[in-house]
Design a protein around this motif. Structure first.
Motif, PDB file in Angstrom:
ATOM      1  N   UNK A  23       0.883  -1.335  -0.039  1.00  0.00           N
ATOM      2  CA  UNK A  23      -0.021   0.006  -0.061  1.00  0.00           C
ATOM      3  C   UNK A  23       0.883   1.325  -0.063  1.00  0.00           C
ATOM      4  N   UNK A  24       1.928   1.011  -0.777  1.00  0.00           N
ATOM      5  CA  UNK A  24       3.135   2.409  -0.576  1.00  0.00           C
ATOM      6  C   UNK A  24       4.048   2.296  -1.815  1.00  0.00           C
ATOM      7  N   UNK A  25       4.649   3.228  -2.118  1.00  0.00           N
ATOM      8  CA  UNK A  25       5.477   3.303  -3.186  1.00  0.00           C
ATOM      9  C   UNK A  25       6.583   4.355  -2.945  1.00  0.00           C
ATOM     10  N   UNK A  26       7.546   4.700  -3.657  1.00  0.00           N
ATOM     11  CA  UNK A  26       8.550   5.690  -3.419  1.00  0.00           C
ATOM     12  C   UNK A  26       8.727   6.900  -4.384  1.00  0.00           C
ATOM     13  N   UNK A  27       9.227   7.772  -3.872  1.00  0.00           N
ATOM     14  CA  UNK A  27       9.436   9.095  -4.752  1.00  0.00           C
ATOM     15  C   UNK A  27      10.826   9.363  -4.775  1.00  0.00           C
ATOM     16  N   UNK A  28      11.454   9.563  -5.891  1.00  0.00           N
ATOM     17  CA  UNK A  28      13.046  10.079  -5.903  1.00  0.00           C
ATOM     18  C   UNK A  28      13.298  11.100  -6.893  1.00  0.00           C
ATOM     19  N   UNK A  29      14.273  11.783  -6.900  1.00  0.00           N
ATOM     20  CA  UNK A  29      14.794  12.881  -7.917  1.00  0.00           C
ATOM     21  C   UNK A  29      15.996  13.475  -7.725  1.00  0.00           C
ATOM     22  N   UNK A  65      -0.009   5.612  -1.370  1.00  0.00           N
ATOM     23  CA  UNK A  65      -0.649   5.615  -2.673  1.00  0.00           C
ATOM     24  C   UNK A  65      -1.345   6.930  -2.808  1.00  0.00           C
ATOM     25  N   UNK A  66      -1.140   7.573  -4.021  1.00  0.00           N
ATOM     26  CA  UNK A  66      -1.975   8.755  -4.250  1.00  0.00           C
ATOM     27  C   UNK A  66      -1.157   9.740  -4.784  1.00  0.00           C
ATOM     28  N   UNK A  67      -1.750  10.781  -5.076  1.00  0.00           N
ATOM     29  CA  UNK A  67      -1.387  12.105  -5.846  1.00  0.00           C
ATOM     30  C   UNK A  67      -0.275  13.123  -4.922  1.00  0.00           C
ATOM     31  N   UNK A  68       0.754  13.605  -5.340  1.00  0.00           N
ATOM     32  CA  UNK A  68       1.513  14.656  -4.483  1.00  0.00           C
ATOM     33  C   UNK A  68       1.939  15.603  -5.122  1.00  0.00           C
ATOM     34  N   UNK A  69       2.218  16.788  -4.266  1.00  0.00           N
ATOM     35  CA  UNK A  69       2.802  17.956  -4.864  1.00  0.00           C
ATOM     36  C   UNK A  69       4.324  17.918  -4.278  1.00  0.00           C
ATOM     37  N   UNK A  70       5.464  18.276  -4.987  1.00  0.00           N
ATOM     38  CA  UNK A  70       6.680  18.151  -4.559  1.00  0.00           C
ATOM     39  C   UNK A  70       7.387  19.401  -4.984  1.00  0.00           C
ATOM     40  N   UNK A  71       7.947  20.101  -4.029  1.00  0.00           N
ATOM     41  CA  UNK A  71       8.592  21.309  -4.083  1.00  0.00           C
ATOM     42  C   UNK A  71      10.082  21.181  -3.557  1.00  0.00           C
ATOM     43  N   UNK A  72      10.926  22.129  -4.568  1.00  0.00           N
ATOM     44  CA  UNK A  72      12.597  21.786  -4.044  1.00  0.00           C
ATOM     45  C   UNK A  72      12.736  23.123  -3.362  1.00  0.00           C
ATOM     46  N   UNK A  83       5.800  20.612  -8.529  1.00  0.00           N
ATOM     47  CA  UNK A  83       5.655  19.459  -9.449  1.00  0.00           C
ATOM     48  C   UNK A  83       4.580  18.528  -9.086  1.00  0.00           C
ATOM     49  N   UNK A  84       3.893  17.880  -9.802  1.00  0.00           N
ATOM     50  CA  UNK A  84       3.147  16.875  -9.401  1.00  0.00           C
ATOM     51  C   UNK A  84       3.667  15.308  -9.532  1.00  0.00           C
ATOM     52  N   UNK A  85       3.364  14.526  -8.679  1.00  0.00           N
ATOM     53  CA  UNK A  85       3.758  13.200  -8.656  1.00  0.00           C
ATOM     54  C   UNK A  85       2.873  12.152  -8.392  1.00  0.00           C
ATOM     55  N   UNK A  86       2.591  10.996  -8.851  1.00  0.00           N
ATOM     56  CA  UNK A  86       1.706   9.907  -8.755  1.00  0.00           C
ATOM     57  C   UNK A  86       2.533   8.698  -8.074  1.00  0.00           C
ATOM     58  N   UNK A  87       1.989   8.283  -6.747  1.00  0.00           N
ATOM     59  CA  UNK A  87       2.657   7.196  -6.096  1.00  0.00           C
ATOM     60  C   UNK A  87       1.683   5.943  -6.536  1.00  0.00           C
ATOM     61  N   UNK A  91       6.103   0.807  -6.687  1.00  0.00           N
ATOM     62  CA  UNK A  91       6.827   1.377  -7.757  1.00  0.00           C
ATOM     63  C   UNK A  91       7.464   2.676  -7.305  1.00  0.00           C
ATOM     64  N   UNK A  92       8.491   2.978  -7.992  1.00  0.00           N
ATOM     65  CA  UNK A  92       9.090   4.369  -7.516  1.00  0.00           C
ATOM     66  C   UNK A  92       8.770   5.686  -8.667  1.00  0.00           C
ATOM     67  N   UNK A  93       8.227   6.384  -8.272  1.00  0.00           N
ATOM     68  CA  UNK A  93       7.911   7.696  -9.263  1.00  0.00           C
ATOM     69  C   UNK A  93       9.113   8.509  -9.314  1.00  0.00           C
ATOM     70  N   UNK A  94       9.748   8.756 -10.570  1.00  0.00           N
ATOM     71  CA  UNK A  94      10.718   9.843 -10.398  1.00  0.00           C
ATOM     72  C   UNK A  94      10.032  11.133 -10.805  1.00  0.00           C
TER      73      UNK A  94
END
Length: 96
Positions: A23-29, A65-72, A83-87, A91-94
């Motif tokens: 029930x989870x994933x990863x974010x990377x960049x 899991x879900x939709x995210x907002x990413x700010x650097x 930026x938007x990202x979907x987990x 899986x790992x969303x780049x």
């Protein structure tokens, strides 16, 4: 005795299959060393901040899991455009 064995075997299979579902994933960049990455769940309130490594890479594991907002956010106090990202499960969303 046979019934007990089959009952235990069936229960074990159910437990293993439930554990296999994620029930989870990863974010990377990538960003500049010294930056901070802020991730916020759209409508969930889930929030994490991580520092960017010296290599310029960042990763957040076990993100629901879900939709995210990413700010650097840069060390000088400025921030990049959100930026938007979907987990998705397992899986790992780049984030680019």
């Amino acid at each position: 005795m046979k019934r007990s064995f089959f009952a235990v075997a069936a229960f074990s299979l159910l437990a293993l299959s439930a554990h296999a579902q994620q029930a989870s994933g990863n974010l990377m960049g990538n960003a500049q060393p010294g930056d901070t990455v802020e991730v916020t769940g759209n409508g969930t309130g889930w929030h994490r901040e991580v520092a960017v490594q010296e290599s310029g890479k960042w990763m957040i594991r076990q993100v629901p899991l879900g939709e995210y907002t990413v700010v650097v956010k840069h060390a000088d106090g400025t921030a990049e455009k959100a930026k938007g990202a979907a987990v998705r499960a397992g899986s790992t969303a780049r984030v680019k």
